[in-house]
Motif scaffolding. Sequence first.
Motif, short mmCIF file in Angstrom:
data_model
loop_
_atom_site.label_atom_id
_atom_site.label_comp_id
_atom_site.label_asym_id
_atom_site.label_seq_id
_atom_site.Cartn_x
_atom_site.Cartn_y
_atom_site.Cartn_z
N PRO A 147 -28.45 -17.31 -112.18
CA PRO A 147 -27.57 -16.41 -111.44
C PRO A 147 -27.92 -16.31 -109.95
O PRO A 147 -27.02 -16.27 -109.10
N ALA A 148 -29.21 -16.27 -109.62
CA ALA A 148 -29.61 -16.20 -108.22
C ALA A 148 -29.20 -17.46 -107.47
O ALA A 148 -28.77 -17.41 -106.31
N ARG A 149 -29.31 -18.61 -108.14
CA ARG A 149 -28.90 -19.87 -107.51
C ARG A 149 -27.39 -19.90 -107.29
O ARG A 149 -26.90 -20.37 -106.25
N VAL A 150 -26.63 -19.41 -108.26
CA VAL A 150 -25.18 -19.37 -108.13
C VAL A 150 -24.78 -18.43 -106.99
O VAL A 150 -23.90 -18.75 -106.18
N ALA A 151 -25.43 -17.28 -106.91
CA ALA A 151 -25.14 -16.34 -105.83
C ALA A 151 -25.42 -16.97 -104.46
O ALA A 151 -24.61 -16.84 -103.53
N ALA A 152 -26.54 -17.68 -104.34
CA ALA A 152 -26.88 -18.32 -103.07
C ALA A 152 -25.87 -19.40 -102.70
O ALA A 152 -25.49 -19.55 -101.53
N GLU A 199 -28.14 -6.74 -125.77
CA GLU A 199 -27.12 -7.18 -124.80
C GLU A 199 -27.22 -6.36 -123.51
O GLU A 199 -27.39 -5.14 -123.53
N SER A 200 -27.08 -7.07 -122.37
CA SER A 200 -27.20 -6.41 -121.07
C SER A 200 -26.11 -6.92 -120.13
O SER A 200 -25.48 -7.95 -120.38
N ARG A 201 -25.92 -6.16 -119.04
CA ARG A 201 -24.94 -6.56 -118.03
C ARG A 201 -25.43 -6.09 -116.66
O ARG A 201 -25.85 -4.95 -116.50
N VAL A 202 -25.36 -7.01 -115.68
CA VAL A 202 -25.71 -6.70 -114.30
C VAL A 202 -24.54 -7.10 -113.42
O VAL A 202 -24.06 -8.24 -113.50
N ASP A 203 -24.06 -6.17 -112.59
CA ASP A 203 -22.92 -6.43 -111.70
C ASP A 203 -23.36 -6.34 -110.25
O ASP A 203 -24.15 -5.46 -109.87
N SER A 204 -22.81 -7.24 -109.43
CA SER A 204 -23.09 -7.23 -108.00
C SER A 204 -22.15 -8.20 -107.32
O SER A 204 -21.41 -8.94 -107.99
N THR A 205 -22.18 -8.22 -106.00
CA THR A 205 -21.53 -9.31 -105.27
C THR A 205 -22.57 -10.40 -105.03
O THR A 205 -23.79 -10.15 -105.08
N ALA A 206 -22.10 -11.60 -104.74
CA ALA A 206 -23.03 -12.70 -104.49
C ALA A 206 -23.93 -12.40 -103.29
O ALA A 206 -25.13 -12.66 -103.31
N GLY A 207 -23.32 -11.82 -102.24
CA GLY A 207 -24.08 -11.54 -101.03
C GLY A 207 -25.15 -10.48 -101.21
O GLY A 207 -26.14 -10.46 -100.48
N ASP A 208 -24.96 -9.59 -102.19
CA ASP A 208 -25.93 -8.51 -102.42
C ASP A 208 -26.74 -8.72 -103.69
O ASP A 208 -27.38 -7.77 -104.17
N TRP A 209 -26.72 -9.94 -104.24
CA TRP A 209 -27.38 -10.16 -105.52
C TRP A 209 -28.86 -9.79 -105.43
O TRP A 209 -29.62 -10.38 -104.64
N PRO A 210 -29.33 -8.83 -106.25
CA PRO A 210 -30.68 -8.31 -106.07
C PRO A 210 -31.73 -8.86 -107.03
O PRO A 210 -32.90 -8.51 -106.92
N HIS A 211 -31.33 -9.71 -107.98
CA HIS A 211 -32.24 -10.06 -109.07
C HIS A 211 -32.63 -11.54 -109.02
O HIS A 211 -31.82 -12.40 -109.34
N PRO A 212 -33.87 -11.86 -108.64
CA PRO A 212 -34.30 -13.26 -108.68
C PRO A 212 -34.38 -13.81 -110.09
O PRO A 212 -34.35 -15.01 -110.31
#
Length: 404
Positions: free
Chosen positions: A157-162, A185-198
């Motif tokens: 996900p971090a690579r996709v956001a970058a 099961e989990s869910r994390v929402d954000s924008t690509a520019g603000d992605w906070p999770h490495p």
Amino acid sequence: MSEQREPVDVVGIGADGWDGLSPAARRRVEAAEVVFGSRRQLDLVPPGAAERVPWPAPLLPALPELFAAHSGRAICVLASGDPQFHGIGATLARVLGPERLRVLPHVSSVALACARLGWAEQDVAVVSLVGRHPELLHPEIQPGRRLVVLSSDAHTPARVAALLVARGFGASELAVLGDLGSAAESRVDSTAGDWPHPEVSALNVIAVRCVPGPEAERLPRTPGLPDSAFQHDGQLTKRDVRALTLARLAPTPGELLWDVGAGAGSIAIEWMRCDPANRAVAVEHREDRAARITANAMALGVPGLDVVVGAAPEALAELAAPDAVFVGGGATAPGVLERCWAALRPGGRLVVNAVTIESEVLVADWYARCGGELVRIAAEHASPVGGFTGWRPAMRVTQWAVAR
């Protein structure tokens, strides 16, 4: 191929494990004498009498010998979700033959993701990045496009956001769904520019709604990308001519193109961008240009482009028979057109672009003998002339196109 002819059960299993399997699927697993799967999948089923064999790495070359070693035994293969959707089931069908398999699919992670998001499955593009380059996303990153991305690991996900940020799509909305169908099961929402999770759950699916920023460049799948999209040293089939060339090459999903005298590789790259199943070989005798082709292919989302460094016709000798051939450079080299024409599959297309008098004479001769279409392409672009605007003509191209 293995000589064993006993059926092979392929059972899809989700993150919910044994509890999520149907009674029929459980019976197949329980009846097996040997169970193949990843270590994670094998840990999802309760202990039993069957021998458990984790997949070796690399997997594909080991499969025939692995199944031959267990000849005569009842085999069950565990697969993630739907085995035929980016799964081991499709691979086994190629290696063992589809008639050998008894497939029991589970709900796919794509179906679960769309169910959680309220998305229509038929309206999303699915891209698998499992063991693959993130750059494969580039052709699918289009304004308003919805994507479901199958992750390779916790860092995907971090690579996709970058990658989205680098393309000017930092406002794109991401939902990362982890361990779908399980109690965890989990869910994390954000924008690509603000992605906070490495790093997130290793078993995840990424849902993307592509939102372009003002700096985002449109790079559609339709042929005729801007010339600025390619690194080149001037040896580039220009945008207008490129679009016409690809129209006559007529890409069809799954076909193979030879791009001979590839220059910047623009024809091969745009051929592959037309459909994920398309394949191409770019043949270029200069190593510096071949390196640019590889860089262009990665930047434009077709890392699978095969780049061959060598001069035609010698460099063509070991290549698989093509469905289409484009000759953009080196047409006058002895034997090049003869080799390309002879190699074409029935119904294959050959397109040759000529810009010199010598190459024009050559294609005119071939046209007289083989028929097809002979077209003169001329383009003029508006440019400043003092304080006014005038037309500046580009070099004319004589194009010969013929089907075998």
